[in-house]
Every structure is written in structure tokens, then in C-alpha cells.
Write a protein that holds these residues in place. Structure first.
Motif, PDB file in Angstrom:
ATOM      1  N   ARG A  72      -1.589  -3.262   9.123  1.00  0.00           N
ATOM      2  CA  ARG A  72      -2.596  -2.727   8.199  1.00  0.00           C
ATOM      3  C   ARG A  72      -3.010  -1.184   8.512  1.00  0.00           C
ATOM      4  O   ARG A  72      -3.033  -0.399   7.825  1.00  0.00           O
ATOM      5  N   ALA A  73      -3.064  -0.904   9.929  1.00  0.00           N
ATOM      6  CA  ALA A  73      -3.441   0.442  10.496  1.00  0.00           C
ATOM      7  C   ALA A  73      -2.379   1.257   9.939  1.00  0.00           C
ATOM      8  O   ALA A  73      -2.390   2.518   9.598  1.00  0.00           O
ATOM      9  N   LEU A  74      -1.073   0.745  10.344  1.00  0.00           N
ATOM     10  CA  LEU A  74       0.148   1.547   9.911  1.00  0.00           C
ATOM     11  C   LEU A  74       0.400   1.944   8.538  1.00  0.00           C
ATOM     12  O   LEU A  74       0.806   2.886   8.087  1.00  0.00           O
ATOM     13  N   PHE A  75       0.164   0.916   7.818  1.00  0.00           N
ATOM     14  CA  PHE A  75       0.301   0.905   6.332  1.00  0.00           C
ATOM     15  C   PHE A  75      -0.939   2.154   5.738  1.00  0.00           C
ATOM     16  O   PHE A  75      -0.704   2.797   4.883  1.00  0.00           O
ATOM     17  N   ALA A  76      -1.965   1.945   6.383  1.00  0.00           N
ATOM     18  CA  ALA A  76      -3.072   2.990   6.043  1.00  0.00           C
ATOM     19  C   ALA A  76      -2.609   4.534   6.370  1.00  0.00           C
ATOM     20  O   ALA A  76      -2.712   5.561   5.508  1.00  0.00           O
ATOM     21  N   HIS A  77      -1.910   4.682   7.480  1.00  0.00           N
ATOM     22  CA  HIS A  77      -1.376   5.787   7.936  1.00  0.00           C
ATOM     23  C   HIS A  77      -0.443   6.208   6.881  1.00  0.00           C
ATOM     24  O   HIS A  77      -0.273   7.430   6.542  1.00  0.00           O
ATOM     25  N   ALA A  78       0.411   5.244   6.477  1.00  0.00           N
ATOM     26  CA  ALA A  78       1.735   5.547   5.533  1.00  0.00           C
ATOM     27  C   ALA A  78       0.997   6.083   4.126  1.00  0.00           C
ATOM     28  O   ALA A  78       2.209   6.774   3.706  1.00  0.00           O
ATOM     29  N   VAL A  79       0.118   5.667   3.739  1.00  0.00           N
ATOM     30  CA  VAL A  79      -0.396   5.953   2.384  1.00  0.00           C
ATOM     31  C   VAL A  79      -1.029   7.315   2.393  1.00  0.00           C
ATOM     32  O   VAL A  79      -1.459   7.703   1.360  1.00  0.00           O
ATOM     33  N   ARG A  80      -1.388   7.870   3.501  1.00  0.00           N
ATOM     34  CA  ARG A  80      -2.155   9.365   3.646  1.00  0.00           C
ATOM     35  C   ARG A  80      -1.380  10.135   2.742  1.00  0.00           C
ATOM     36  O   ARG A  80      -0.116  10.263   2.709  1.00  0.00           O
ATOM     37  N   PRO A  81      -2.290  11.043   2.118  1.00  0.00           N
ATOM     38  CA  PRO A  81      -3.540  11.501   2.232  1.00  0.00           C
ATOM     39  C   PRO A  81      -4.334  10.397   1.557  1.00  0.00           C
ATOM     40  O   PRO A  81      -5.685  10.495   1.404  1.00  0.00           O
ATOM     41  N   ALA A  82      -4.027   9.550   0.646  1.00  0.00           N
ATOM     42  CA  ALA A  82      -4.788   8.671  -0.051  1.00  0.00           C
ATOM     43  C   ALA A  82      -5.466   7.782   0.932  1.00  0.00           C
ATOM     44  O   ALA A  82      -5.017   7.545   2.001  1.00  0.00           O
ATOM     45  N   PRO A  83      -6.506   7.241   0.413  1.00  0.00           N
ATOM     46  CA  PRO A  83      -7.371   6.362   1.201  1.00  0.00           C
ATOM     47  C   PRO A  83      -6.865   5.122   1.634  1.00  0.00           C
ATOM     48  O   PRO A  83      -5.947   4.508   0.836  1.00  0.00           O
ATOM     49  N   PRO A  84      -7.215   4.505   2.599  1.00  0.00           N
ATOM     50  CA  PRO A  84      -6.449   2.984   2.979  1.00  0.00           C
ATOM     51  C   PRO A  84      -7.099   2.050   1.975  1.00  0.00           C
ATOM     52  O   PRO A  84      -8.233   2.231   1.318  1.00  0.00           O
ATOM     53  N   SER A  85      -6.658   0.806   2.132  1.00  0.00           N
ATOM     54  CA  SER A  85      -7.251  -0.168   1.620  1.00  0.00           C
ATOM     55  C   SER A  85      -8.840  -0.382   2.131  1.00  0.00           C
ATOM     56  O   SER A  85      -9.114  -0.013   3.206  1.00  0.00           O
TER      57      SER A  85
END
Length: 200
Positions: A72-85
Motif C-alpha cells: 500500500r505504501a508503494l501503491f501510494a507512491h505509484a499514484v503520485r502526485p494524486a493523494p494516496p488512499s
């Protein structure tokens, strides 16, 4: 979701989606206990090897949950610059720690070198799982996540920003903003109520 997504993509998303909203603002964890992990694995007959024989214990549960935090941390990194879950926003692992956990989990299945010798290209070494070694669940999940994050489907990964939602999803068409229609409905209702509060 597209029918053509890979096994790695499906497994990576399935692991991340074991955290979900319950509709009332709370987050439900499908991996809350060993029985939950056993049920989750056994439901994945098409993407995991021999899931019908799997029985989780506390050690396996901890390993999979630690891996999920990294994913989930890497997914959050992948969706940048959009905010994470929203479920991740306040407790994300640093990316180097998430990468370390992911790579260490992937290495849990020992491999052996195998020599191939094609007459046209010459000898080449490849690696395969060691004979007789039971494939570790966490290693299989980590390898699937690596395949997904290094593959083309990663570019479609998004975090759903509907109220209370904590899911990640693959964007299937240009106008898609939410993981499912019910999240779109909740987002529209929330925007409507927000406009009414501002006007009143």
C-alpha cells in the motif's frame, strides 16, 4: 475491470484490497486473524498454487500483513502526485522501507541456477525455485506485486477518493474517478451536501 489483466496485477490488487471501507466510515480488514487469511487464500484458486491446502498461522498472517503495508505504501507512491488512499495517508511506510520489505519477502523462496543451452544463442543461466521447496505464500505475493509495479498496468493505478473509500483500482476509461459506481454516488452526494452547506 478489464478481463485482460495479468495474474500478477490481480493478486497485487487483491492483497491491497484486503483493507476496505464497511460503508459506515470504518475500515474492515479481511486479514484480521489467521482464519481470515486462510479464507482469503482459499478463495484464490486461479492465482495461487494449491490454495485448498493452505492454513494460516500467526507467523504467516504477520508476514502477509507486513507485506501488505509495503504494497500500500508503494501503491501510494505509484499514484503520485494524486493523494494516496485515506487508509494510508497518515501511516505510510517510507518508500525505502517498503521496497526492503517487498524485496525480502520475494526472496523467501530459494532459487537454483539452471543452465539452458540453445544452439543459436549459446548457454544462458536462469533461476527457478529450488526442487521440493514449498512456495512461500508471502514470496508468491511479493513476486506478483513486483510484476505488477514493474508492468504496464501500474500506469492505470489510482486511489479512490470517494468519501470513506480506502481502495485502489485500475482506471479503465478516461473519465473513471472511482473504484465502483457506489463510490461515485457517495462522492456526488457529498459534493451536493457540501454545496448546500456553503450556500446556506
Amino acid at each position: 475491470m478489464r478481463d485482460s489483466i495479468t495474474r500478477d496485477t490481480r493478486l497485487a490488487l487483491d492483497l491491497a484490497l484486503t483493507l476496505r471501507h464497511d460503508g459506515d466510515g470504518s475500515v474492515t480488514d479481511d486479514l484480521a486473524d489467521p482464519a481470515g487469511l486462510t479464507d482469503w487464500v482459499r478463495a484464490r484458486t486461479s492465482v495461487l498454487p494449491a490454495p485448498e491446502r493452505f492454513v494460516a498461522d500467526t507467523g504467516r498472517l504477520t508476514a502477509v500483513r507486513d507485506l501488505r503495508a509495503a504494497v500500500r505504501a508503494l501503491f501510494a507512491h505509484a499514484v503520485r502526485p494524486a493523494p494516496p488512499s485515506r487508509a494510508d495517508a497518515s501511516r505510510l511506510l517510507p518508500v525505502p522501507e517498503a521496497l526492503r520489505r517487498l524485496n525480502e519477502a520475494a526472496a523467501r523462496t530459494p532459487t537454483v541456477p539452471v543452465l539452458d543451452w540453445d544452439e543459436d544463442t549459446g548457454p544462458a543461466v536462469r533461476r527457478r525455485p529450488a526442487p521440493g521447496h514449498a512456495d512461500d505464500l508471502t514470496a508468491a505475493l511479493a513476486r506478483a506485486v513486483i510484476g505488477f509495479l514493474a508492468g504496464p498496468d501500474r500506469d492505470r493505478l489510482r486511489a479512490c477518493h470517494a468519501p470513506r473509500c480506502v481502495r485502489y483500482f485500475l482506471k479503465d476509461h478516461p473519465r473513471q474517478e472511482w473504484c465502483k459506481p457506489s463510490c461515485g454516488n457517495r462522492a456526488r452526494v457529498a459534493r451536493h451536501h457540501g454545496r448546500r452547506r456553503q450556500a446556506g
